[in-house]
Motif scaffolding. Sequence first.
Motif, PDB file in Angstrom:
ATOM      1  N   TRP A   1       0.821  -1.214   0.000  1.00 24.53           N
ATOM      2  CA  TRP A   1       0.000   0.000   0.000  1.00 24.53           C
ATOM      3  C   TRP A   1       0.855   1.264   0.000  1.00 24.53           C
ATOM      4  CZ3 TRP A   1      -4.991   0.361  -1.172  1.00 24.53           C
ATOM      5  CH2 TRP A   1      -5.713  -0.851  -1.210  1.00 24.53           C
ATOM      6  N   ILE A   2       1.980   1.225   0.664  1.00 26.13           N
ATOM      7  CA  ILE A   2       2.892   2.363   0.587  1.00 26.13           C
ATOM      8  C   ILE A   2       3.389   2.531  -0.843  1.00 26.13           C
ATOM      9  CG2 ILE A   2       5.182   3.194   1.277  1.00 26.13           C
ATOM     10  CD1 ILE A   2       4.649   2.020   4.043  1.00 26.13           C
ATOM     11  N   ALA A   3       3.683   1.400  -1.501  1.00 27.03           N
ATOM     12  CA  ALA A   3       4.147   1.449  -2.892  1.00 27.03           C
ATOM     13  C   ALA A   3       3.068   2.000  -3.818  1.00 27.03           C
ATOM     14  CB  ALA A   3       4.569   0.056  -3.348  1.00 27.03           C
ATOM     15  N   TYR A   4       1.807   1.585  -3.614  1.00 26.49           N
ATOM     16  CA  TYR A   4       0.706   2.114  -4.424  1.00 26.49           C
ATOM     17  C   TYR A   4       0.683   3.637  -4.389  1.00 26.49           C
ATOM     18  CZ  TYR A   4      -1.755  -2.445  -4.615  1.00 26.49           C
ATOM     19  OH  TYR A   4      -2.117  -3.735  -4.841  1.00 26.49           O
ATOM     20  N   TYR A   5       0.625   4.167  -3.170  1.00 27.04           N
ATOM     21  CA  TYR A   5       0.450   5.613  -3.026  1.00 27.04           C
ATOM     22  C   TYR A   5       1.710   6.399  -3.366  1.00 27.04           C
ATOM     23  CZ  TYR A   5      -4.026   4.407  -1.071  1.00 27.04           C
ATOM     24  OH  TYR A   5      -5.304   3.903  -0.913  1.00 27.04           O
ATOM     25  N   ALA A   6       2.869   5.813  -3.101  1.00 28.52           N
ATOM     26  CA  ALA A   6       4.113   6.485  -3.478  1.00 28.52           C
ATOM     27  C   ALA A   6       4.208   6.587  -5.001  1.00 28.52           C
ATOM     28  CB  ALA A   6       5.311   5.732  -2.917  1.00 28.52           C
ATOM     29  N   TRP A   7       3.907   5.491  -5.687  1.00 31.58           N
ATOM     30  CA  TRP A   7       3.943   5.483  -7.154  1.00 31.58           C
ATOM     31  C   TRP A   7       2.899   6.440  -7.721  1.00 31.58           C
ATOM     32  CZ3 TRP A   7       6.061   5.329 -11.522  1.00 31.58           C
ATOM     33  CH2 TRP A   7       5.361   5.061 -12.708  1.00 31.58           C
ATOM     34  N   GLY A   8       1.670   6.366  -7.199  1.00 26.39           N
ATOM     35  CA  GLY A   8       0.617   7.248  -7.669  1.00 26.39           C
ATOM     36  C   GLY A   8       0.953   8.707  -7.441  1.00 26.39           C
ATOM     37  N   PHE A   9       1.533   9.021  -6.288  1.00 33.61           N
ATOM     38  CA  PHE A   9       1.895  10.399  -5.960  1.00 33.61           C
ATOM     39  C   PHE A   9       3.005  10.917  -6.876  1.00 33.61           C
ATOM     40  CE2 PHE A   9       4.562  13.383  -3.501  1.00 33.61           C
ATOM     41  CZ  PHE A   9       3.631  14.387  -3.282  1.00 33.61           C
ATOM     42  N   ILE A  10       4.024  10.090  -7.092  1.00 33.54           N
ATOM     43  CA  ILE A  10       5.141  10.507  -7.953  1.00 33.54           C
ATOM     44  C   ILE A  10       4.660  10.750  -9.383  1.00 33.54           C
ATOM     45  CG2 ILE A  10       7.291   9.711  -9.027  1.00 33.54           C
ATOM     46  CD1 ILE A  10       7.863   8.228  -6.365  1.00 33.54           C
ATOM     47  N   LEU A  11       3.865   9.822  -9.898  1.00 33.61           N
ATOM     48  CA  LEU A  11       3.354   9.954 -11.263  1.00 33.61           C
ATOM     49  C   LEU A  11       2.452  11.179 -11.385  1.00 33.61           C
ATOM     50  CD1 LEU A  11       3.254   8.604 -14.069  1.00 33.61           C
ATOM     51  CD2 LEU A  11       1.247   7.337 -13.295  1.00 33.61           C
TER      52      LEU A  11
ATOM     53  N   GLY B   1      -3.918  -3.043  -8.350  1.00 35.25           N
ATOM     54  CA  GLY B   1      -3.672  -1.781  -7.668  1.00 35.25           C
ATOM     55  C   GLY B   1      -2.727  -0.883  -8.441  1.00 35.25           C
ATOM     56  N   LEU B   2      -1.657  -1.452  -8.971  1.00 37.48           N
ATOM     57  CA  LEU B   2      -0.704  -0.669  -9.762  1.00 37.48           C
ATOM     58  C   LEU B   2      -1.350  -0.179 -11.059  1.00 37.48           C
ATOM     59  CD1 LEU B   2       2.582  -2.733  -9.256  1.00 37.48           C
ATOM     60  CD2 LEU B   2       2.014  -0.494  -8.275  1.00 37.48           C
ATOM     61  N   PHE B   3      -2.211  -1.010 -11.625  1.00 34.79           N
ATOM     62  CA  PHE B   3      -2.954  -0.603 -12.816  1.00 34.79           C
ATOM     63  C   PHE B   3      -3.774   0.652 -12.510  1.00 34.79           C
ATOM     64  CE2 PHE B   3      -7.425  -0.713 -14.158  1.00 34.79           C
ATOM     65  CZ  PHE B   3      -7.313  -0.459 -15.510  1.00 34.79           C
ATOM     66  N   PHE B   4      -4.488   0.621 -11.385  1.00 33.31           N
ATOM     67  CA  PHE B   4      -5.346   1.752 -11.028  1.00 33.31           C
ATOM     68  C   PHE B   4      -4.533   3.031 -10.863  1.00 33.31           C
ATOM     69  CE2 PHE B   4      -7.457   4.550  -8.026  1.00 33.31           C
ATOM     70  CZ  PHE B   4      -8.739   4.622  -8.546  1.00 33.31           C
ATOM     71  N   TYR B   5      -3.482   2.966 -10.037  1.00 31.70           N
ATOM     72  CA  TYR B   5      -2.724   4.183  -9.744  1.00 31.70           C
ATOM     73  C   TYR B   5      -1.803   4.610 -10.886  1.00 31.70           C
ATOM     74  CZ  TYR B   5      -4.724   3.911  -5.160  1.00 31.70           C
ATOM     75  OH  TYR B   5      -5.641   3.873  -4.131  1.00 31.70           O
ATOM     76  N   SER B   6      -1.621   3.749 -11.865  1.00 36.17           N
ATOM     77  CA  SER B   6      -0.858   4.135 -13.057  1.00 36.17           C
ATOM     78  C   SER B   6      -1.736   4.863 -14.063  1.00 36.17           C
ATOM     79  CB  SER B   6      -0.253   2.900 -13.736  1.00 36.17           C
ATOM     80  OG  SER B   6       0.712   2.286 -12.913  1.00 36.17           O
TER      81      SER B   6
ATOM     82  N   VAL C   1      -5.021   6.324 -13.428  1.00 27.21           N
ATOM     83  CA  VAL C   1      -5.983   7.350 -13.015  1.00 27.21           C
ATOM     84  C   VAL C   1      -5.515   8.750 -13.403  1.00 27.21           C
ATOM     85  CG1 VAL C   1      -5.071   7.519 -10.651  1.00 27.21           C
ATOM     86  CG2 VAL C   1      -7.432   8.163 -11.119  1.00 27.21           C
ATOM     87  N   SER C   2      -4.243   9.072 -13.155  1.00 28.84           N
ATOM     88  CA  SER C   2      -3.738  10.405 -13.510  1.00 28.84           C
ATOM     89  C   SER C   2      -3.686  10.592 -15.021  1.00 28.84           C
ATOM     90  CB  SER C   2      -2.340  10.626 -12.916  1.00 28.84           C
ATOM     91  OG  SER C   2      -2.370  10.565 -11.509  1.00 28.84           O
ATOM     92  N   VAL C   3      -3.234   9.551 -15.720  1.00 31.40           N
ATOM     93  CA  VAL C   3      -3.166   9.608 -17.184  1.00 31.40           C
ATOM     94  C   VAL C   3      -4.554   9.855 -17.763  1.00 31.40           C
ATOM     95  CG1 VAL C   3      -2.613   8.295 -19.265  1.00 31.40           C
ATOM     96  CG2 VAL C   3      -1.150   8.095 -17.252  1.00 31.40           C
TER      97      VAL C   3
END
Length: 270
Positions: A67-77, A124-129, A131-133
């Motif tokens: 979960w930390i990885a999800y939000y860290a990746w989503g935040f950085i992207l 999860g990675l699919f979602f956070y990758s 959503v911003s795009v």
Amino acid sequence: GMAVALLRATWLAVTCAMVLLSDGKGSKFLRYLNDVSYYGKLSSLQDKEHRESDVLKRVYIGARTVWIAYYAWGFILNTFFVYTSASTSLICLEVHLFRRLYESVFVTKFSADRKEHPITIMIGLFFYSLVSVSFVEEERLLRDSGNDPSALSGFRLVLIAFFFLSMACQHMAHVELASLRSMQQHSSVYVVPSGWLFRNVSTCPHYTAEVMIYLSLALFHGLYFNCSWLILAFTVTNLSITAVRTRRWYRTLGEESSRLASFAIIPGLL
């Protein structure tokens, strides 16, 4: 054009697949996919032999790390897109992702034995990758049509207030759940939440708040068919499945669960 169409088709396909898999019927592989979606305390509701027989159990990863990885990746992207294509919705999403990252590190008490399956990690990675795009591509269409997605109207100011209210509700629910987890470390009995949100809004008010957050982000982009509404549909579908299971699990605890709200996630509906 093409990028937006592909993104819309992807969100629609994944959401439909989630609905089809949620009943746990079909081929052995489809039942397996449904099984891996049970995690944490909900794993007691699934096939008892599943976790022990799963050939991928050796590559399960601790929930806190995931979960930390999800939000860290989503935040950085999302930070990249905020700097290159700033808009009100992207800035709000940035605040949400940062708060969830903070909560995952400092607030949420993950069970030591809770692991995430590789398939759920990929979802999860699919979602956070994406959503911003998706937001960026939809807002490009808005700009091309003469609408400024970063302009602040009276309606958008109301949406911003609704967004921050939703975040505050979710944070309150997460803090209460974390405090209960701390209490459980000194007892073998699961403590049922008793806060106002859990008693009067839904069994899973943190999920209700998540739906409210993505509803406000969707409204930023208008009422027409777009990725934002498909992201909301994905969020509602995913969290509703888990919320209904959570309500079912709470009811196995007996009398203590009677003080919880009767609706799992959407007051008056589900």
